[in-house]
Design an enzyme around this catalytic site. Structure first.
Site, PDB file in Angstrom:
ATOM      1  N   ASP A 216       0.831  -1.198   0.000  1.00  0.00           N
ATOM      2  CA  ASP A 216       0.000   0.000   0.000  1.00  0.00           C
ATOM      3  C   ASP A 216       0.874   1.259   0.000  1.00  0.00           C
ATOM      4  O   ASP A 216       1.931   1.284   0.624  1.00  0.00           O
ATOM      5  CB  ASP A 216      -0.879  -0.030   1.264  1.00  0.00           C
ATOM      6  CG  ASP A 216      -1.811   1.148   1.358  1.00  0.00           C
ATOM      7  OD1 ASP A 216      -2.721   1.227   0.503  1.00  0.00           O
ATOM      8  OD2 ASP A 216      -1.633   1.994   2.252  1.00  0.00           O
TER       9      ASP A 216
ATOM     10  N   GLU B 267       1.416  -0.440  -5.021  1.00  0.00           N
ATOM     11  CA  GLU B 267       0.500   0.643  -5.371  1.00  0.00           C
ATOM     12  C   GLU B 267       1.315   1.925  -5.495  1.00  0.00           C
ATOM     13  O   GLU B 267       1.690   2.509  -4.490  1.00  0.00           O
ATOM     14  CB  GLU B 267      -0.581   0.821  -4.287  1.00  0.00           C
ATOM     15  CG  GLU B 267      -1.532   1.951  -4.629  1.00  0.00           C
ATOM     16  CD  GLU B 267      -2.273   2.540  -3.422  1.00  0.00           C
ATOM     17  OE1 GLU B 267      -3.384   3.034  -3.612  1.00  0.00           O
ATOM     18  OE2 GLU B 267      -1.729   2.513  -2.291  1.00  0.00           O
TER      19      GLU B 267
END
Ligand SMILES: [Ca+2]
Ligand SMILES: [Ca+2]
Length: 537
Positions: free
Chosen positions: A242, A278
């Protein structure tokens, strides 16, 4: 989950025997490939179709309304029943689980304890059982690892706060988070919040509840490495990272450098570890990270991305030439690099809202990114055409609504959800029983992909076609060459393949879409909104 086995068997047989919408219509000259050509080949590498599960919204095993790990286990026969050839399950080859560690929020992107599964989601044993079951079925499991920031209830943050309250600069946690002290000039562009009872302001660019770890600290680097090692030891196959570009705020070079070190450490433990980042930014930025790991391809995702545009407007060649350029670039940076395409994820409006399956647009988008190179990600419910968008309420919870099983699953919407429009035209239960449903379409599409391993693994060459209403590519892998052509327009197109490539076309391996494909000598007729996989000699 095998209540309607007979029906599915019938559907599977249709697949290999060829209903008009799926397999090609044979002309006298060109044989349609036999059933053997649709025999799936099991993945032995990371070129896999992944399925993103937002755990709390997926399936509830214990009736408390929150999706959980046992719920995922209960749904494994839906995701992958362990038999690639029976046509009875979606055929996902990997699962991305949204964060599962202890956290006060429904989304759990603010981790309070990296070594505890959130009790609402289950136990460590549940995670072990899920990974064991997945491995029996050749499915990889990756965890969403959030290490740019933690939650404020994390013992690391509590120790950091205590060290500052005590003024104990020798405390090993004193430098664990990014901060500045009153009187100093805060670094520009970042967000800070006052740490109660101190004169310290901690960095928190996403939310006050998400303090940012300090990656200049060797102790932090070791701590986040230990977390990943712990879960690799436990049996997970890798991670989705993330907020990867925020490790060092507004400094992609240093953030990328961190990932190079981190991934190197993980690969030393498991050379096959699956990693994807990401990095929600332009390709020029994701390229900085590619020497370390693959990045999601945000450029072609969402409503205005190239996949959806090509699915709606017929400019497939723009997408295929993009993919070729992308692959050429990242392979120069990392020979093992993959493209990681997707349409939407938990941070985006659902594709079902702007890509109706009734007009074939959803199917075409699926063809474009699933019959392609790399490792595509399906967002749970996409295969049902589920809708859900932020809308006026401006809440991401509306993008993470409960899976529409339609069979009494007690899973409920996440906290704050307010989506009040129709969510799905037919539930999973209904679509599983309907061979013409979007779910059945995705299932067949994945079978075709698996039966032609060159599609995702092969060296990708975009094909410039004279008639740009269609587009496609050629891919060679271990002595096999396939050609994939898409016609996403409303009209049939006719292509003389002799003008495209000197290769001999051995036949139609499969076709899928709203119509059929027919081959007459070297002349291919591709119906409106239809894709074809051709074998080449
Ligand atoms: Ca539950
Ligand atoms: Ca950061």
């Amino acid at each position: 989950m095998k209540r309607i086995t007979a029906l599915f068997l019938a559907a599977a047989l249709l697949l290999v025997c060829g209903p008009a919408a799926l397999a090609a219509e044979a002309s006298d000259e060109a044989p349609v490939a036999d059933a053997a050509s649709l025999t799936p080949v099991a993945a032995e590498d990371n070129h896999r179709v992944f399925y993103e599960i937002f755990v709390g919204s997926f399936s509830d095993s214990d009736g408390d309304g929150t999706g959980d790990l046992r719920g995922v286990i209960d749904r494994m026969d839906y995701l992958n029943d362990g038999d690639d050839a029976d046509g009875l399950s979606l055929g996902a080859e990997g699962l991305w689980l949204s964060p599962i560690f202890a956290s006060p929020s429904y989304h759990k992107y603010d981790v309070d304890d990296y070594y505890a599964i959130d009790p609402a989601f289950g136990t460590e044993q549940d995670l072990k059982d899920l990974t064991d079951l997945c491995h029996e079925r050749n499915v990889k499991v990756i965890l969403d690892l959030v290490i740019n920031h933690t939650g404020t209830g994390n013992p690391w943050f509590e120790a950091f706060a205590q060290a500052h309250r005590d003024g104990n600069t020798d405390d090993p946690y004193y430098d664990f988070y990014c901060y500045y002290t009153e009187g100093e000039t805060p670094p520009a562009g970042r967000t800070f919040a006052k740490l109660a009872g101190t004169d310290v302001y901690y960095e928190c660019n996403f939310s006050e509840a998400m303090p940012e770890l300090n990656y200049d600290s060797e102790a932090v680097r070791q701590a986040v490495l230990d977390v990943a090692k712990y879960y690799l030891d436990l049996g997970v196959d890798g991670f989705r990272f993330d907020a990867a570009k925020y490790i060092y705020f507004a400094d992609n070079e240093r953030s990328a450098e961190f990932w190079k070190w981190y991934i190197g450490q993980l690969q030393a433990i498991d050379p096959e570890v699956y990693t994807v980042a990401e990095v929600w930014d332009a390709d020029g930025i994701t390229d900085l990270y590619y020497p370390a790991l693959n990045c999601f391809d945000f450029t072609t995702a969402q409503k205005d991305g190239l996949i959806v545009q090509a699915a709606q407007a017929g400019n497939v060649d723009r997408y295929t030439s993009y993919v070729q350029t992308y692959l050429d670039r990242v392979h120069a940076l990392n020979e093992d690099a993959m493209i990681v395409p997707f349409i939407s994820n938990h941070d985006m409006d659902r594709a079902g809202g702007y890509l109706p399956s009734a007009n074939g647009n959803m199917q075409m988008a699926a063809n474009l990114y699933l019959l392609s190179s790399g490792s595509p990600f399906i967002y749970y419910g996409e295969e049902l055409g589920m809708r859900g968008s932020r809308g006026g309420a401006s809440t991401d919870a509306n993008r993470r609504l409960k899976m529409e099983w339609g069979d009494g699953d007690t899973v409920r919407d996440p906290e704050g959800a307010s989506y009040d429009h129709e969510r799905v035209s037919a539930t999973a239960a209904e679509q599983m029983a309907d061979e013409n449903s979007l779910y059945s379409y995705y299932k067949r599409l994945i079978m075709i992909r698996k039966a032609n391993p060159a599609i995702c693994r092969g060296e990708y060459t975009a094909l410039p076609l004279e008639d740009t209403r269609a587009g496609g590519f050629m891919a060679s892998y271990e002595g096999t060459t396939v050609m994939v052509l898409h016609n996403t327009t409303q009209d049939p197109v006719t292509i003389n393949l002799a003008d495209v490539t000197g290769l001999e076309i051995t036949g139609i391996n499969a076709s899928i879409g709203m119509g059929a494909a027919a081959l007459d000598g070297t002349v291919l007729t591709l119906d409106a909104q239809t894709s074809v996989v051709l074998g080449c000699a």
